[in-house]
Scaffold this active site. Structure first.
Site, PDB file in Angstrom:
ATOM      1  N   ASN A 207       5.131  23.007  45.449  1.00  0.00           N
ATOM      2  CA  ASN A 207       5.852  22.514  46.601  1.00  0.00           C
ATOM      3  C   ASN A 207       7.341  23.321  46.420  1.00  0.00           C
ATOM      4  O   ASN A 207       7.236  24.158  45.691  1.00  0.00           O
ATOM      5  CB  ASN A 207       6.272  20.909  46.393  1.00  0.00           C
ATOM      6  CG  ASN A 207       6.876  20.979  44.925  1.00  0.00           C
ATOM      7  OD1 ASN A 207       8.192  21.160  44.623  1.00  0.00           O
ATOM      8  ND2 ASN A 207       6.152  19.984  44.044  1.00  0.00           N
ATOM      9  N   ASP A 276       1.609  15.147  42.787  1.00  0.00           N
ATOM     10  CA  ASP A 276       0.757  13.826  42.517  1.00  0.00           C
ATOM     11  C   ASP A 276      -0.626  14.158  42.297  1.00  0.00           C
ATOM     12  O   ASP A 276      -1.302  13.290  41.811  1.00  0.00           O
ATOM     13  CB  ASP A 276       1.187  13.091  43.638  1.00  0.00           C
ATOM     14  CG  ASP A 276       2.324  11.994  43.670  1.00  0.00           C
ATOM     15  OD1 ASP A 276       2.765  11.691  42.360  1.00  0.00           O
ATOM     16  OD2 ASP A 276       3.274  12.233  44.557  1.00  0.00           O
ATOM     17  N   LYS A 286     -11.385  34.579  41.613  1.00  0.00           N
ATOM     18  CA  LYS A 286     -10.792  34.257  42.744  1.00  0.00           C
ATOM     19  C   LYS A 286     -11.790  33.825  43.685  1.00  0.00           C
ATOM     20  O   LYS A 286     -12.733  34.424  44.099  1.00  0.00           O
ATOM     21  CB  LYS A 286      -9.965  35.801  43.089  1.00  0.00           C
ATOM     22  CG  LYS A 286      -9.254  35.556  44.584  1.00  0.00           C
ATOM     23  CD  LYS A 286      -8.513  37.027  45.035  1.00  0.00           C
ATOM     24  CE  LYS A 286      -8.236  36.756  46.172  1.00  0.00           C
ATOM     25  NZ  LYS A 286      -8.371  38.167  46.955  1.00  0.00           N
ATOM     26  N   PHE A 321      14.113  10.189  40.463  1.00  0.00           N
ATOM     27  CA  PHE A 321      14.468  10.804  41.701  1.00  0.00           C
ATOM     28  C   PHE A 321      13.387  10.260  42.451  1.00  0.00           C
ATOM     29  O   PHE A 321      12.062  10.095  42.216  1.00  0.00           O
ATOM     30  CB  PHE A 321      14.507  12.331  41.829  1.00  0.00           C
ATOM     31  CG  PHE A 321      15.859  12.937  41.256  1.00  0.00           C
ATOM     32  CD1 PHE A 321      16.225  12.846  39.878  1.00  0.00           C
ATOM     33  CD2 PHE A 321      16.747  13.494  41.998  1.00  0.00           C
ATOM     34  CE1 PHE A 321      17.296  13.248  39.267  1.00  0.00           C
ATOM     35  CE2 PHE A 321      18.121  13.836  41.492  1.00  0.00           C
ATOM     36  CZ  PHE A 321      18.502  14.041  40.031  1.00  0.00           C
ATOM     37  N   LYS A 335      10.361   2.504  44.139  1.00  0.00           N
ATOM     38  CA  LYS A 335       9.865   3.413  43.108  1.00  0.00           C
ATOM     39  C   LYS A 335      10.534   3.002  41.916  1.00  0.00           C
ATOM     40  O   LYS A 335      10.201   2.996  40.974  1.00  0.00           O
ATOM     41  CB  LYS A 335      10.186   4.790  43.196  1.00  0.00           C
ATOM     42  CG  LYS A 335       9.161   5.514  44.263  1.00  0.00           C
ATOM     43  CD  LYS A 335       9.558   6.836  44.469  1.00  0.00           C
ATOM     44  CE  LYS A 335       8.433   7.394  45.351  1.00  0.00           C
ATOM     45  NZ  LYS A 335       8.850   8.716  46.305  1.00  0.00           N
ATOM     46  N   LYS A 339       8.134   1.958  39.234  1.00  0.00           N
ATOM     47  CA  LYS A 339       8.149   2.996  37.827  1.00  0.00           C
ATOM     48  C   LYS A 339       9.137   2.334  36.914  1.00  0.00           C
ATOM     49  O   LYS A 339       9.130   2.891  35.977  1.00  0.00           O
ATOM     50  CB  LYS A 339       8.613   4.204  38.373  1.00  0.00           C
ATOM     51  CG  LYS A 339       7.568   5.014  39.269  1.00  0.00           C
ATOM     52  CD  LYS A 339       7.792   6.380  39.510  1.00  0.00           C
ATOM     53  CE  LYS A 339       6.895   6.843  40.658  1.00  0.00           C
ATOM     54  NZ  LYS A 339       6.510   8.366  40.373  1.00  0.00           N
TER      55      LYS A 339
HETATM   56  O1  PMT Z   1      14.668  21.506  42.771  1.00  0.00           O
HETATM   57  P1  PMT Z   1      15.520  21.672  43.826  1.00  0.00           P
HETATM   58  O2  PMT Z   1      15.315  22.572  44.928  1.00  0.00           O
HETATM   59  O3  PMT Z   1      17.143  21.614  43.537  1.00  0.00           O
HETATM   60  O4  PMT Z   1      15.336  20.270  44.688  1.00  0.00           O
HETATM   61  C1  PMT Z   1      15.747  18.964  44.199  1.00  0.00           C
HETATM   62  C2  PMT Z   1      14.638  17.896  44.306  1.00  0.00           C
HETATM   63  C3  PMT Z   1      14.488  17.550  45.676  1.00  0.00           C
HETATM   64  C4  PMT Z   1      13.289  18.459  43.881  1.00  0.00           C
HETATM   65  C5  PMT Z   1      15.008  16.603  43.674  1.00  0.00           C
HETATM   66  O5  PMT Z   1      16.456  16.173  43.825  1.00  0.00           O
HETATM   67  C6  PMT Z   1      14.234  15.393  43.594  1.00  0.00           C
HETATM   68  O6  PMT Z   1      14.278  14.577  44.559  1.00  0.00           O
HETATM   69  N1  PMT Z   1      13.207  15.414  42.678  1.00  0.00           N
HETATM   70  C7  PMT Z   1      12.089  14.415  42.661  1.00  0.00           C
HETATM   71  C8  PMT Z   1      10.889  14.707  43.435  1.00  0.00           C
HETATM   72  C9  PMT Z   1       9.603  13.973  43.713  1.00  0.00           C
HETATM   73  O7  PMT Z   1       8.895  14.250  43.229  1.00  0.00           O
HETATM   74  O8  PMT Z   1       9.879  12.840  44.077  1.00  0.00           O
HETATM   75  P2  PMT Z   1       8.918  11.706  44.050  1.00  0.00           P
HETATM   76  O9  PMT Z   1       9.402  10.564  44.778  1.00  0.00           O
HETATM   77  O10 PMT Z   1       7.616  12.211  44.320  1.00  0.00           O
HETATM   78  O11 PMT Z   1       8.634  11.343  42.616  1.00  0.00           O
HETATM   79  C10 PMT Z   1       9.621  10.167  41.958  1.00  0.00           C
HETATM   80  C11 PMT Z   1       9.778  10.130  40.314  1.00  0.00           C
HETATM   81  O12 PMT Z   1       8.599  10.390  39.902  1.00  0.00           O
HETATM   82  C12 PMT Z   1      10.387  11.718  40.313  1.00  0.00           C
HETATM   83  O13 PMT Z   1      11.337  11.568  39.080  1.00  0.00           O
HETATM   84  C13 PMT Z   1       9.287  12.567  39.642  1.00  0.00           C
HETATM   85  O14 PMT Z   1       9.807  13.501  38.655  1.00  0.00           O
HETATM   86  C14 PMT Z   1       8.496  11.455  38.954  1.00  0.00           C
HETATM   87  N2  PMT Z   1       6.972  11.915  39.157  1.00  0.00           N
HETATM   88  C15 PMT Z   1       6.065  12.089  40.213  1.00  0.00           C
HETATM   89  C16 PMT Z   1       4.919  12.395  40.307  1.00  0.00           C
HETATM   90  C17 PMT Z   1       4.455  12.534  38.998  1.00  0.00           C
HETATM   91  N3  PMT Z   1       2.984  12.834  38.771  1.00  0.00           N
HETATM   92  N4  PMT Z   1       4.998  12.162  37.735  1.00  0.00           N
HETATM   93  C18 PMT Z   1       6.462  11.833  37.939  1.00  0.00           C
HETATM   94  O15 PMT Z   1       6.792  11.705  36.627  1.00  0.00           O
END
Ligand code: PMT
Length: 403
Positions: A207, A276, A286, A321, A335, A339
């Site tokens: 991403n 995810d 490849k 986040f 979330k 979570k």
């Molecule tokens: O890196 P930058 O370019 O500065 O951009 C910042 C950002 C947009 C990446 C950052 O501010 C942000 O929003 N990060 C979280 C992105 C994200 O994956 O969001 P989510 O809503 O999919 O996940 C929710 C939370 O679960 C996040 O804290 C994530 O780290 C966590 N997660 C998600 C998936 C996973 N398999 N395991 C996790 O722990």
């Protein structure tokens, strides 16, 4: 803190000219800057240049009657909130290691009680010389902060380690030393950047995360006295000073790295954009182009943050986040509860100047007490400080509640 006083010592190396940029950055950062130059430094850059940029007289001579009455070495030493020597030559490093005070700068060093930051810059072989390395080790053991020299092309024509780190990196280290250490005692794990999930040896799913938000958090927490481990997916960013950085690629690697730190952590800040899903299998070679469509089967990755909160001790704080493109607060609140987070940083990634790969961010903080705090667009550094402020307040509330 009121305008901090930075005393900048400049010694005689070719990188002196970069110290001019450092002065400009510090003044822009609202610091009072007093420059002290060795005689050798004045051979490279005229004191007038530093005087013009700092807006203050430059000290060059311990025995000048005018300078001593106008500035005074003890006055300089006492007024400093931090003393920086950049560039620091092998010669000044040796003098500091021996406790010699034979000019204005080295005298100020011995007389000050402020933290001292030494930023070496010299030829690659000089830096690697055992005497220089022994002197640097001596400075560190005396409590001086010594930055690592940067690697690259050197003015003497060699390639290697010995370059003065770039002025923004030095300014960042100075900010860190100036910050009140209100997070000392915390051990904080920060995640940053994307994960990459390989399809074959040359392709992956990922991403647009640049890591900027997570790196800003790591810097802010370290500046405020926390011990910080940054678990970073692949990014183009330099490892922050004063932070232990662990590089990972996939979500599984990130999970393992975070879990390895979790038992000793007091807080985890999950800014990483973890995939995810990952491909069920990774081709060993490849993948060749063929006719028609190709299907990739995806399987879920572990939800790292949910796994942490399921096993967390009470006093450990877990901040997640939520990168959202619609129904920001509602989705983020879900979330927070799903979570089991202590705080969710809701990130509107559709807004201009917010989200992926920009230096600013627009976020709303939602905590378990139901407080919703929308923040305007601000630098990711400022957002990081707001999150650190929240952590501090959360600790104070828990303390008052006797938790
Ligand atoms: O890196 P930058 O370019 O500065 O951009 C910042 C950002 C947009 C990446 C950052 O501010 C942000 O929003 N990060 C979280 C992105 C994200 O994956 O969001 P989510 O809503 O999919 O996940 C929710 C939370 O679960 C996040 O804290 C994530 O780290 C966590 N997660 C998600 C998936 C996973 N398999 N395991 C996790 O722990």
């Amino acid at each position: 803190m009121e305008k901090p006083n930075v005393v900048l010592g400049v010694t005689g190396g070719i990188a002196c000219y970069k110290a001019l940029e450092l002065v400009r950055l510090l003044v822009q950062d609202s610091c009072n800057v007093r420059v002290v130059m060795t005689r050798e430094a004045t051979e490279f850059v005229a004191p007038l240049s530093f005087q013009t940029l700092s807006g203050a007289p430059v000290g060059t001579d311990l025995f000048s009657l005018t300078q001593e009455s106008e500035i005074g070495h003890i006055n300089l030493a006492d007024s400093a909130d931090v003393l920086v020597i950049a560039p620091a030559t092998a010669n000044v490093i040796a003098k500091l290691a021996a406790g010699i005070a034979d000019d204005l700068l080295t005298t100020v060093v011995l007389a000050t009680q402020a933290p001292l930051l030494v930023v070496p810059s010299m030829n690659v072989h000089m830096l690697a010389h055992p005497m220089v390395q022994a002197n640097i080790a001596k400075l560190r053991s005396a409590g001086y902060h010594v930055m690592e020299a940067a690697a690259g092309y050197l003015a003497c024509g060699y390639e290697g380690k010995g370059r003065l780190p770039e002025p923004p990196a030095i300014a960042e280290e100075i900010r860190r030393l100036l910050r009140p250490k209100d997070l000392s005692g915390e051990k904080i794990v920060v995640t940053a950047g994307p994960s990459r999930e390989p399809l074959d040896p040359v392709r992956y799913l990922s991403n647009r995360s640049s890591g900027k938000m997570g790196y800003a958090l790591a810097r802010a927490a370290a500046r405020r006295g926390a011990r910080v481990t940054l678990v970073s997916g692949p990014t183009a960013l330099a490892a922050p000073e004063g932070v232990t950085t662990v590089s990972v690629v996939t979500a599984e690697e990130m999970r393992a790295a975070v879990l390895a730190e979790f038992d000793s952590a007091t807080a985890v800040l999950m800014a990483a954009a973890v995939a995810d899903y990952r491909p069920r299998s990774t081709a060993g070679r490849k993948m060749k182009r063929g006719d028609g469509n190709r299907r990739v089967e995806l399987v879920p990755n572990p939800d790292i943050v949910a796994e942490l909160t399921a096993r967390k001790r009470r006093q450990v704080v877990v901040v997640g986040f939520a990168a959202e493109t619609e129904s920001l607060v509602e989705n983020a609140r879900q979330k927070l509860h799903r979570k089991n987070l202590d705080l969710v940083v809701a990130n509107d990634v559709t807004q201009e100047g917010s989200g992926f790969d920009v230096d600013t961010n627009a976020v709303t903080l939602l905590d378990r007490d139901g407080t919703v705090t929308p923040l305007p667009v601000m630098s990711k550094d400022a957002v990081a400080d707001r999150i650190c402020d929240w952590l501090l307040q959360h600790r104070e509330h828990s303390h008052r509640r006797g938790a």
